[in-house]
Design an enzyme around this catalytic site. Structure first.
Site, PDB file in Angstrom:
ATOM      1  N   ARG A  78       0.872  -1.192   0.000  1.00  0.00           N
ATOM      2  CA  ARG A  78       0.000   0.000   0.000  1.00  0.00           C
ATOM      3  C   ARG A  78       0.897   1.227   0.000  1.00  0.00           C
ATOM      4  O   ARG A  78       1.694   1.417   0.923  1.00  0.00           O
ATOM      5  CB  ARG A  78      -0.908  -0.004   1.236  1.00  0.00           C
ATOM      6  N   HIS A 115      -7.294   1.017  -6.421  1.00  0.00           N
ATOM      7  CA  HIS A 115      -7.466   0.124  -5.261  1.00  0.00           C
ATOM      8  C   HIS A 115      -8.049  -1.198  -5.799  1.00  0.00           C
ATOM      9  O   HIS A 115      -9.183  -1.566  -5.494  1.00  0.00           O
ATOM     10  CB  HIS A 115      -8.395   0.782  -4.242  1.00  0.00           C
ATOM     11  N   GLN A 118      -9.739  -3.972  -3.617  1.00  0.00           N
ATOM     12  CA  GLN A 118     -11.071  -3.596  -3.134  1.00  0.00           C
ATOM     13  C   GLN A 118     -12.126  -3.891  -4.192  1.00  0.00           C
ATOM     14  O   GLN A 118     -13.232  -4.338  -3.883  1.00  0.00           O
ATOM     15  CB  GLN A 118     -11.086  -2.101  -2.785  1.00  0.00           C
ATOM     16  N   ASP A 136     -17.155   6.978  -1.621  1.00  0.00           N
ATOM     17  CA  ASP A 136     -15.964   6.798  -0.793  1.00  0.00           C
ATOM     18  C   ASP A 136     -15.674   8.151  -0.147  1.00  0.00           C
ATOM     19  O   ASP A 136     -16.257   9.164  -0.539  1.00  0.00           O
ATOM     20  CB  ASP A 136     -14.793   6.324  -1.681  1.00  0.00           C
ATOM     21  N   CYS A 153     -16.190   1.317   0.436  1.00  0.00           N
ATOM     22  CA  CYS A 153     -15.041   0.470   0.803  1.00  0.00           C
ATOM     23  C   CYS A 153     -14.674   0.601   2.272  1.00  0.00           C
ATOM     24  O   CYS A 153     -14.005  -0.283   2.812  1.00  0.00           O
ATOM     25  CB  CYS A 153     -13.839   0.794  -0.083  1.00  0.00           C
ATOM     26  N   ARG A 173     -13.104  -8.832   1.221  1.00  0.00           N
ATOM     27  CA  ARG A 173     -11.680  -8.552   0.981  1.00  0.00           C
ATOM     28  C   ARG A 173     -10.869  -9.828   1.195  1.00  0.00           C
ATOM     29  O   ARG A 173      -9.954 -10.146   0.448  1.00  0.00           O
ATOM     30  CB  ARG A 173     -11.182  -7.452   1.933  1.00  0.00           C
TER      31      ARG A 173
HETATM   32  N1  NVA Z   1      -9.934   6.574  -1.187  1.00  0.00           N
HETATM   33  C1  NVA Z   1      -9.567   6.137   0.142  1.00  0.00           C
HETATM   34  C2  NVA Z   1      -9.716   4.655   0.271  1.00  0.00           C
HETATM   35  C3  NVA Z   1      -9.434   4.127   1.647  1.00  0.00           C
HETATM   36  C4  NVA Z   1      -9.542   2.633   1.718  1.00  0.00           C
HETATM   37  C5  NVA Z   1      -8.156   6.577   0.456  1.00  0.00           C
HETATM   38  O1  NVA Z   1      -7.289   6.466  -0.416  1.00  0.00           O
HETATM   39  O2  NVA Z   1      -7.910   7.036   1.581  1.00  0.00           O
HETATM   40  N1   CP Z   2     -11.157  -0.382   2.411  1.00  0.00           N
HETATM   41  C1   CP Z   2      -9.886  -0.401   2.840  1.00  0.00           C
HETATM   42  O1   CP Z   2      -8.923  -0.574   2.078  1.00  0.00           O
HETATM   43  O2   CP Z   2      -9.786  -0.238   4.190  1.00  0.00           O
HETATM   44  P1   CP Z   2      -8.445  -0.040   5.016  1.00  0.00           P
HETATM   45  O3   CP Z   2      -7.896   1.324   4.692  1.00  0.00           O
HETATM   46  O4   CP Z   2      -8.861  -0.145   6.459  1.00  0.00           O
HETATM   47  O5   CP Z   2      -7.462  -1.103   4.647  1.00  0.00           O
END
Ligand code: NVA
Ligand code: CP
Length: 313
Positions: free
Chosen positions: A101, A128, A131, A224, A264, A292
């Site tokens: 990540r 993502h 997801q 989101d 998500c 997931r």
């Molecule tokens: N769009 C959000 C997704 C979190 C799982 C982010 O990047 O923070």
């Molecule tokens: N939806 C998702 O990726 O959640 P986290 O940021 O908790 O991993």
């Protein structure tokens, strides 16, 4: 060539369906596949916070017979002190896969180019894709076929989730609509890539600025956070700009009466979604969060199979 999963269109439409079929099977019989028995280790690296991704990869890798090695970038040499490609060269001699990540998609590309083990995008600024596998498993469970469904994403069109919906939805043959304020539209390149994919699958891609038009007659409504990780300093301006894009009961009423609602998570109730929608009867967020686990296990099993076949071909 090692297969990686850095963006949603790294898999063909048939491969995406194969992974989702496998995820369904693994959900029914959780310990059926044990490709990591040994146990082999998978590195799971986080430059950003996480709950679901961390837990589902850790549990999933254990379910597959392996050991998850969770690495926080802050306490590693990655992130300014060592390049992604040098890190990849070190890791590949010891781990079966690298899950990461991070911020820039280019970091993932560099990591993947430098290693023979599969690299999986566990969220970047642009996409993502893990997801989306979970979201599509969830939609399939509730609606059957993905092909032909209309899915509408409302909110930050330039976010990882919106852009993944474009690529993954087009891959699945869905009609994908993304509605956002004009200054938060998805990248033109991603839209073009999604349109090209949609031409192959019979899907379609529409980018709009009107949330009501986006929701009209949709089978699935998705949103989101308006403030993705890394954008926290812009929160006040974003909340003001995105105000008209909240998914509330009035907006849900524009979609099909039985439309699903997905998010998500984590969610900011009262901002991108009203509490009565996310906690209401059309919301499938808890299935989505659980999925997931099953979807990522299927992805890992599939990647190991592909790379084993590639090695012997
Ligand atoms: N769009 C959000 C997704 C979190 C799982 C982010 O990047 O923070
Ligand atoms: N939806 C998702 O990726 O959640 P986290 O940021 O908790 O991993």
């Amino acid at each position: 060539m090692t297969r990686h999963f850095l963006r949603d269109d790294d898999v063909t439409p048939a491969e995406q369906a194969q992974i989702l079929d496998l995820a369904e099977q693994l959900k029914k019989d959780r310990f059926q596949a044990r490709p990591l028995e040994g146990p082999q280790t998978v590195a799971v690296i986080f430059d950003k916070s996480s709950t679901r991704t961390r837990v589902s990869f850790a549990v999933g890798i254990a379910d597959l017979g392996g050991i998850p090695l969770i690495i926080s970038t802050a306490s590693s040499q990655l992130g300014g002190k060592e390049t992604a490609s040098d890190t990849a060269r070190v890791l590949e001699r010891q781990v079966a896969a690298i899950v990461w990540r991070t911020y820039a998609q280019s970091g993932l590309e560099e990591m993947a180019a430098g290693t023979r083990v599969p690299v999986v995008n566990a969220l970047s600024d642009d996409f993502h894709p893990c997801q989306l596998l979970a979201d599509f498993l969830t939609i399939r469970e509730h609606r059957g076929e993905l092909k032909g469904l209309t899915v509408s994403f409302l909110g930050d069109g330039a976010s990882n989730m919106a852009q993944s919906y474009l690529l993954a939805g087009a891959t699945a043959g869905m009609h994908v609509r993304v509605a956002s304020p004009v200054e938060y539209a998805p990248s033109a390149t991603v839209v073009a890539d999604a349109k090209k994919r949609a031409e192959e699958t019979g899907g379609s891609v529409t980018v709009l600025t009107d949330p009501d038009a986006a929701a009209h007659g949709a089978d699935v409504i998705v949103t989101d956070t308006w403030v993705s990780m890394g954008k926290e300093a812009e929160k006040a301006a974003r909340v003001e700009t995105f105000g008209g894009f909240q998914v509330d009961a009035e907006l849900m009423a524009k979609a099909k009466p039985d439309a699903l609602f997905l998010h998500c998570l984590p969610a900011d109730r009262g901002y991108e979604v009203a509490a009565d929608v996310i906690d209401g009867p059309q919301s499938v967020i808890w299935d989505e969060a659980e999925n997931r686990l099953h979807a990522q296990k299927a992805l890992l099993v599939w990647l190991f199979q592909q790379n084993a076949e590639g090695a012997t071909a």
